[in-house]
Design an enzyme around this catalytic site. Structure first.
Site, PDB file in Angstrom:
ATOM      1  N   SER A  15       0.836  -1.663  -0.232  1.00 43.20           N
ATOM      2  CA  SER A  15      -0.192   0.106  -0.251  1.00 43.20           C
ATOM      3  C   SER A  15       0.933   1.471   0.155  1.00 43.20           C
ATOM      4  CB  SER A  15      -1.030   0.013   1.421  1.00 43.20           C
ATOM      5  OG  SER A  15      -0.073  -0.093   2.808  1.00 43.20           O
ATOM      6  N   CYS A 153       3.461   6.947  10.740  1.00 41.28           N
ATOM      7  CA  CYS A 153       2.455   7.616  10.433  1.00 41.28           C
ATOM      8  C   CYS A 153       1.862   9.304  11.208  1.00 41.28           C
ATOM      9  CB  CYS A 153       1.107   7.296   9.523  1.00 41.28           C
ATOM     10  SG  CYS A 153       0.536   5.884  11.086  1.00 41.28           S
ATOM     11  N   HIS A 253      -4.933  10.551   9.866  1.00 45.10           N
ATOM     12  CA  HIS A 253      -4.502  10.660  11.496  1.00 45.10           C
ATOM     13  C   HIS A 253      -5.525  12.409  11.963  1.00 45.10           C
ATOM     14  CE1 HIS A 253      -2.937   6.588  10.371  1.00 45.10           C
ATOM     15  NE2 HIS A 253      -2.261   7.177  11.205  1.00 45.10           N
TER      16      HIS A 253
END
Lengths: 361, 361, 361, 361
Positions: A15, A153, A253
């Protein structure tokens, strides 16, 4: 103007690898040159090897490239290699690549704590890339590999405003952060099972809180006197507590942050001004992907929201909202950043653009 | 054994009212006697007046009851009246009911800060109900109305563990909490629009943070020397900072909490033991709805989760998990409670059971 | 090249209006000229009047435009007016605009069954716009208003492949379609309540099945001999049965279709070829928003999917997958189309481009 | 009254196995006696072997049972064995169990097409279980194993109303059905990846349409003259076309059905009456889990809905709504059934109760 630099991608079918390919497919500086994946995929055209799961179509420029095994000789002509490898494979493969003289920009966690590997969020600590200048100088012109790490991330969206606030108001004594993280952060197949997240949330992400409590110490730290290694902020000088949750959001996020400063107590208005005014070398060097604003300060009560705000500046910006006084610490706010752009592949691309702008590749 | 007490419900067609009716429909102590709603609904059988939105069917015992207007005379035979009225209406109507000598247990926010109205989470501060004993004694046998307030839905899940920890380890110096709250907390029609929550979250709930920062001061406070009013914990003695978010969960509020104690620093194991051992008058008085355990302490890394854990002890328990050291404060953990049971209607029912067990109704 | 035509938008603050504005904000042919909304909004800059709920930012070109009331005189300089008005208001207002000589392209349902108002899906029946040529000719050069209707959002994705198949294989005897429709089709505030759709679906959309069973008769019908009115396909010549469901998807309507042809029985391969080869005047006239392919035929088993495929050709294409034999009828397949682009505002824009290409505005 | 029959569960740690255990944990007729799982789990107490993913807690009666390997000798004292095995394992293991003289009720697909294995939805074709009477009679008193198959999860909700309608109005000429199926039908770990279903749906479930087009032929068919095998309805006598979709719902399969009868054309009112009046041996034999109504006919426009209606009669009922004329066929309606209760484990339990009531075990 045709791209001048050749780029390779490791873990091209995963991904993160898919995101690297999307971002490189029409990049003005980098030409997608070599795609590396597992033995099983090697030899197939990329379009056949990948289960493409992006919301934009597989770029034609990539679909016909024949996938290679992840061996340094296959990438020897690359000016820079982006790695989306899983941590299980990244350790050995990236080491071989660096030893073979290649520049690796990796999304894996394996080398983030290595003392001479820059851990870089390109809009937070671009100056950390300068250690490569020293490394190259010490090499006396010999080709010299280099390991650069992209942050976790969730770290990216936190450290960008932290950097802006530290620059403006001095050291941070304590930071408490609770994140609500997107599903794409866990990958696609299988990633988070749907039965775990419909009408639900998971108040736990393995290893994530450790990363979020540690990585800012290195990113907000300094280059040591040797010009090659990094000096992290000691735990007692900046205490961080993180609680990480997985929620039913595809991308983006969100984090709720409280901050206590060591030597100052800025007002919410001063904080917003500092965030708004924050600039970075990524902009000053006029890199291609640099956001128009590093930090978007939102004034509406109920923003930022992942679905509405994650794509600001193509996912390279951080959005900050709800800046207000904190009854326990000094200031609290909400941040949002795109976990697969600024929080992963996009950060890698922007790092490469910075290397190019600094004449390091 | 037939129920001995008559119960009325104000705002019977709303989402909180529906929950009251469900919980009362086969209650051993209370008979569903009068249902009050707006003029528009008055005169209709309840089944025709309500748009029933629960996952269990409309109880037959309620469906035929003819809805009344919310006037005290219609409820004069009720031993207790539960109010699920919106704040817009609760102010005037509840005042009239109390003046008419009725006991009101209200989910509305209107009177929570009134100095002689107990604000009660039944498994956290059941002793606050004792002020009614004083009130009744001072009335010399005259019928005496009384206003009791149910806490805000997110407060309930927070103050139960706070009470347990305060009892075990002394005063709390600071509390930071970030909530991820369920949609049912905003009601049904329209409540939160679906376009705001699919692939999204909202980092804001109007008024919620104020409530969460203030209500624990009263709930964890004490009865004043007059036996009738309440003495809240001053802000400087227990600082609280809340950040409240709406997430794509139907029922069950989750919160990530960090706590600093004033005079002690218990280990995670000590904290878990204190939470496990915590009991309450709701259990000791053997009330019908008291949970088997006030607090469920979960040991799995990834729990509590709303979908899997919200119904423990029929929604009257609080689940606590991930108890661990906090690098900034002393202890951090995750709590989960059912926002429409312990956080709203169920709390009201349990309060009424306590009044009955204490011979106050 | 600067836009040459002036465009107005009615209902500019609503969800369809916002989409019109987004699509017009950098359009080569049309200049966003007048924004109309309710009295309450009139007089405010658009940025202050609107609660912007799009995933891209409010275009700067629109934010400063002062909102007008929806009166024909305010729009008298517009070459075309797009209406995103609610059905409650569209009836009267659009009538006044047409009587004042304006060309209205409306998303409202009010005039779809009016015998001389074209009901147009621009990639299905662009030739229906030609009645305006007759109308203008009959007017002998006098300015002549005109009402054009955009189809219902779920109709668009169905009739495009139906048109392609009718062209290739002759009349359709029977069509059965079950839709799974996106939330944005119901608007934003409140639209579908979130408690109705999390972990749920609604097997009903008011009025939708009627529209889906009727609109294709007009769209696939013909211009009458008078050159001004439309002749619909009679019910007995093309029976249609629709079942419409709302599902937890933000954008993109999906439909499962079964088709029986009157005079032929094409194989799945022939059907796919016909769909792939289908072209339309929207492409031939080289309009700005025409999709590269009117219909994308997907070969993977599990496609089309709303999140992955709704944005193909910027939402102006229809995706068709799973073309296979039907054990009851002849052929079955799955279609997907973007309900706010091809199914609403985008259709309006493409209709306007067609009018321009045909020299009708 | 203590249970009189011993039950075993194969595949006890899987999602179907967990459901069997929940339903058996306090069953009046069956005692949970042996739990079978893979070698890896064998020897562990069930609580340690299983990753429990149900919304109710792991029953204490099951938690201490030591898991066995799936060998017939470990289950030799069981009166009935429920199999939740994956198809990969069910083939061999179930064969061995039947050969060892055990009665297997299996959720796996492996033996559904075996000519002498009843395929039973207990509220649709309970009489098919009578072939075991013949089998036992032919065995002259020798212990005789028997294979019984539970239908596919989506078949159950379809065939129950089909049976009611066939009984009332004669043969069905054609059936078209589009399903919207729940995630739990794909299991838990990993089941459907969350990135595939948030803001999305999947218009494909591998093998599902075949099952839905075939299984009703056997279930609605008859016992052959030999009393042991089954005669299915030929394809040309009842054509069925299915389109199956996965949607963001945890539990509860919904289907939109159109039906054409061979010899009659009942009105919607007649259809509703037939569905309402439908009864079954499961009720007549007063089995423990039989629903109060086999089919709930709902009158509200927007029902049945999975979240609100799946638990009617504890998940053993089928809900049918929106019964109306079909412009293409005769009648259309929407059904909902609980895929893990009536569609899987619950069906198995009810089958066992029927065997007991018929004195077959």
């Amino acid at each position: 103007m045709a791209p001048t630099k050749k780029a390779g991608v490791l873990g091209a079918t995963g991904s993160v690898g898919q995101r690297f390919i999307l971002l490189l497919s029409d990049h003005p500086d980098f030409e997608l040159s070599v795609l590396g994946a597992s033995k099983r995929s090697a030899g197939k055209p990329y379009a056949d090897a990948v289960e493409w799961k992006q919301t934009t179509l597989l770029p034609e420029s990539a679909s016909g490239i024949v996938v290679q095994e992840c061996l340094p000789e296959n990438f020897k002509d690359c000016d820079v290699v982006f790695s989306g490898l899983d941590a299980d494979y990244a350790g050995d493969i990236e080491k071989q690549f660096v030893e073979a003289g290649l520049v690796i920009i990796s999304n894996a966690k394996n080398y983030r704590r290595q003392v001479d590997a820059p851990l870089v969020v390109p809009t937070a600590n671009p100056e950390h890339l300068d250690t490569y200048k020293t490394v190259k100088a010490q090499a006396n012109g010999a080709k010299k590999g280099f390991q650069i790490c992209i942050s976790n991330c969730s770290t990216a969206g936190l450290v960008v405003p932290l950097r802006a606030l530290k620059d403006a108001f001095g050291p941070l004594e304590a930071v408490t952060v609770t994140t609500m993280q997107a599903l794409s952060g866990a990958g696609f197949s299988p990633g988070v099972p749907s039965m775990d997240i419909i009408d639900n949330l998971i108040p736990y992400i393995g290893g994530e809180e450790d990363k979020l409590e540690w990585e800012p110490r290195k990113i907000l730290g300094t280059i040591a006197a040797d010009g090659v290694t990094f000096q992290n902020i000691p735990e007692e000088d900046m205490r961080i507590s993180a609680q990480c949750n997985r929620v039913a959001v595809t991308d983006g996020h969100t984090g709720c942050v409280s901050i206590k400063f060591k030597n100052s107590k800025p007002t919410p208005e001063q904080v917003k001004e500092a965030l708004r005014n924050y600039t970075s070398a990524a902009q000053e060097l006029r890199t291609h992907s640099a956001p128009s604003k590093i930090i978007h300060v939102l004034e509406q009560n109920d923003r930022p929201q992942p679905r509405l705000d994650r794509d600001r500046d193509s996912g390279y910006a951080v959005s900050v909202g709800r800046v207000r006084e904190d009854p326990v610490f000094d200031i609290k706010f909400v941040f949002l950043s795109h976990n697969t752009i600024l929080g992963a592949a996009g950060s890698g691309i922007l790092i490469a653009e910075l290397l190019l702008a600094k004449n390091l590749i």
